[in-house]
Design a protein around this motif. Structure first.
Motif, mmCIF file in Angstrom:
data_model
loop_
_atom_site.group_PDB
_atom_site.id
_atom_site.type_symbol
_atom_site.label_atom_id
_atom_site.label_comp_id
_atom_site.label_asym_id
_atom_site.label_seq_id
_atom_site.Cartn_x
_atom_site.Cartn_y
_atom_site.Cartn_z
ATOM 1 N N ILE A 1 0.848 -1.202 0.000
ATOM 2 C CA ILE A 1 0.000 0.000 0.000
ATOM 3 C C ILE A 1 0.882 1.250 0.000
ATOM 4 O O ILE A 1 0.624 2.209 -0.742
ATOM 5 N N LEU B 1 0.771 3.989 -2.997
ATOM 6 C CA LEU B 1 0.461 5.395 -2.715
ATOM 7 C C LEU B 1 1.574 6.302 -3.242
ATOM 8 O O LEU B 1 1.311 7.359 -3.813
ATOM 9 N N LEU C 1 1.824 6.918 3.352
ATOM 10 C CA LEU C 1 0.739 6.343 4.151
ATOM 11 C C LEU C 1 0.352 7.268 5.309
ATOM 12 O O LEU C 1 -0.853 7.454 5.555
ATOM 13 N N HIS D 1 -7.435 2.993 -3.158
ATOM 14 C CA HIS D 1 -6.988 2.235 -1.976
ATOM 15 C C HIS D 1 -7.934 1.068 -1.717
ATOM 16 O O HIS D 1 -7.501 -0.064 -1.477
ATOM 17 N N TRP E 1 -7.308 -1.621 -4.190
ATOM 18 C CA TRP E 1 -6.057 -2.337 -3.888
ATOM 19 C C TRP E 1 -6.287 -3.377 -2.802
ATOM 20 O O TRP E 1 -5.796 -4.501 -2.887
#
Length: 174
Positions: free
Chosen positions: A47, A51, A59, A135, A138
């Motif tokens: 993640i 990003l 994050l 997000h 994902w």
């Protein structure tokens, strides 16, 4: 007889990260803990990577924007620090960056001139919504190897574990 490819994945998973530290004779709970930790770290790293690549953000910035998104009237800096479980200095640094980028606005609190209230700007809200949408996709992609029943069962079991751990935390002094 055809070989099950999922067995290869399970065997490979056993060789990765924290799990490789476990011994064959370790308790099942210890093996589960190591697997949970490994999965959490792998997912978080992916993640973070996505990003950075897709939105050129971190994050912590995403989490910060998510907290403000849930509070349309904004949050005091101290509340934001508490929600994010970071120091006030960390929140101030991220606030300065996001304010420079036009994603948040700071205003003095009408009830306490010493405190600041931070709100998303329209640009910040729009940018967060775009990030949150991707997000979510994902997360769905990363968990797609689990069927809906498995997801519900793991969610329920981890909820029970959290309640148990909270009970142990409040009842035990070390």
């Amino acid at each position: 007889m055809k070989k099950d490819p999922s067995l290869d994945l399970l065997n490979a998973a056993a060789e990765l990260g924290y799990e490789a530290r476990g011994a064959t004779g370790d308790h099942a709970a210890l093996k589960l803990w190591l697997r949970m930790l490994s999965c959490t770290n792998q997912i978080e790293a992916e993640i973070r990577r996505r990003l950075r690549v897709r939105f050129d953000t971190s994050l912590p910035r995403f989490d910060y924007l998510a907290q403000l998104y849930r509070e349309p009237d904004g949050l005091r800096m101290k509340e934001l620090s508490s929600h994010l479980m970071v120091t006030g200095a960390n929140v101030t640094g991220v606030t300065d960056e996001l304010e420079r980028d036009g994603l948040v606005a700071r205003s003095s609190s009408p009830s306490d001139r010493r405190s600041w209230i931070v709100r998303l700007t329209p640009k910040g809200r729009q940018q967060f919504e775009a990030m949150a949408l991707e997000h979510e996709q994902w997360i769905l992609e990363l968990f797609s190897c689990l069927n809906a029943s498995a997801v519900a069962q793991v969610h329920q079991q981890l909820g029970s574990l959290r309640v148990h751990v909270l009970d142990k935390q409040s009842g035990t002094l070390y």
